[in-house]
Design an enzyme around this catalytic site. Structure first.
Site, mmCIF file in Angstrom:
data_model
loop_
_atom_site.group_PDB
_atom_site.id
_atom_site.type_symbol
_atom_site.label_atom_id
_atom_site.label_comp_id
_atom_site.label_asym_id
_atom_site.label_seq_id
_atom_site.Cartn_x
_atom_site.Cartn_y
_atom_site.Cartn_z
ATOM 1 N N GLY A 60 44.528 -24.149 -5.796
ATOM 2 C CA GLY A 60 44.617 -22.970 -4.950
ATOM 3 C C GLY A 60 44.477 -21.715 -5.793
ATOM 4 C CD GLN A 65 46.752 -17.110 -8.458
ATOM 5 O OE1 GLN A 65 46.344 -17.636 -7.431
ATOM 6 N NE2 GLN A 65 47.236 -17.801 -9.475
ATOM 7 C CB CYS A 108 51.333 -20.751 -10.528
ATOM 8 S SG CYS A 108 50.515 -19.243 -10.001
ATOM 9 C CG LEU A 109 45.197 -21.994 -11.544
ATOM 10 C CD1 LEU A 109 43.868 -21.710 -10.858
ATOM 11 C CD2 LEU A 109 45.012 -23.004 -12.670
ATOM 12 C CG HIS A 150 51.863 -21.553 -4.656
ATOM 13 N ND1 HIS A 150 52.633 -22.066 -5.677
ATOM 14 C CD2 HIS A 150 50.951 -20.742 -5.266
ATOM 15 C CE1 HIS A 150 52.207 -21.590 -6.841
ATOM 16 N NE2 HIS A 150 51.173 -20.785 -6.621
ATOM 17 C CD GLU A 151 47.352 -20.492 -3.787
ATOM 18 O OE1 GLU A 151 47.150 -19.360 -4.257
ATOM 19 O OE2 GLU A 151 47.614 -21.466 -4.525
ATOM 20 C CG HIS A 154 49.767 -16.081 -5.624
ATOM 21 N ND1 HIS A 154 50.220 -15.615 -6.842
ATOM 22 C CD2 HIS A 154 49.596 -17.410 -5.778
ATOM 23 C CE1 HIS A 154 50.321 -16.634 -7.697
ATOM 24 N NE2 HIS A 154 49.954 -17.741 -7.070
#
Ligand code: NI
Length: 185
Positions: A60, A65, A108-109, A150-151, A154
């Protein structure tokens, strides 16, 4: 809809891999703005974000990000072997959440190499605008439910480490702050 600077950045990248911001970058803590129009610039950003997500690899990615404070997320929890099944959501909004919860080991990236168990509603109903600018609704469960929450977090400047104890969170942030300071020397 996009600023000239952003349009230039995106067209210059031509679906190239976009740099992913990591904590403690302050952009990751800002609220992203609603998208007014799904146009060619935005679709280019979607493609770039998907390419970046698959390359990372991750399941994701949210626009903040990659430094773009707009309400856009891309997701694909399928494993490498499975055919690609990306879902792109513009202006996603959670309509309902189940009382039933599920625990998932999240990463998470933007917080590389850190994972932790997070408990979230097991099912969610989300409305969003798709790649073609059409309003959609989707019922998500399992990994998809975790992922969409989660996304969307963000887009509101919220990270999965915010669900951990303050002590754990501070340790993680400190680790990344120190590493960045060391890089800058
Ligand atoms: Ni993330």
């Amino acid at each position: 809809m996009l600023t000239a600077g952003l349009a230039n950045l995106i067209s210059a990248s031509h679906m190239a891999i976009l740099p992913i911001l990591t904590i403690p970058d302050p952009i990751l803590r800002k609220k992203a703005r609603l998208i007014e129009r799904v146009d060619a610039d935005l679709r280019r950003l979607m493609d770039g974000m998907l390419a970046t997500m698959y390359d990372a690899p991750g399941i994701g990615l949210a626009a903040p990000q990659v430094g773009i404070l707009r309400r856009l997320i891309v997701m694909d929890p399928a494993k490498d072997e499975a055919p690609k099944n990306p879902v792109i959501m513009v202006n996603p909004e959670i309509l309902t959440r189940s009382d039933e919860m599920r625990i998932h080991e999240e990463g998470c990236l933007s917080i590389p190499e850190i994972t932790a168990e997070v408990e979230r509603p097991a099912r969610t109903r989300v409305k969003y605008i798709d790649r073609h600018g059409k309003p959609q609704e989707m019922e998500l469960e399992g990994i998809w439910s975790t992922l969409v929450q989660h996304e969307i977090d963000h887009l509101n400047g919220v990270l999965f480490i915010d669900y951990l104890s303050r002590l754990k969170r501070d340790m993680i942030v400190k680790k990344f702050t120190k590493a960045k300071r060391a890089d800058a020397l």
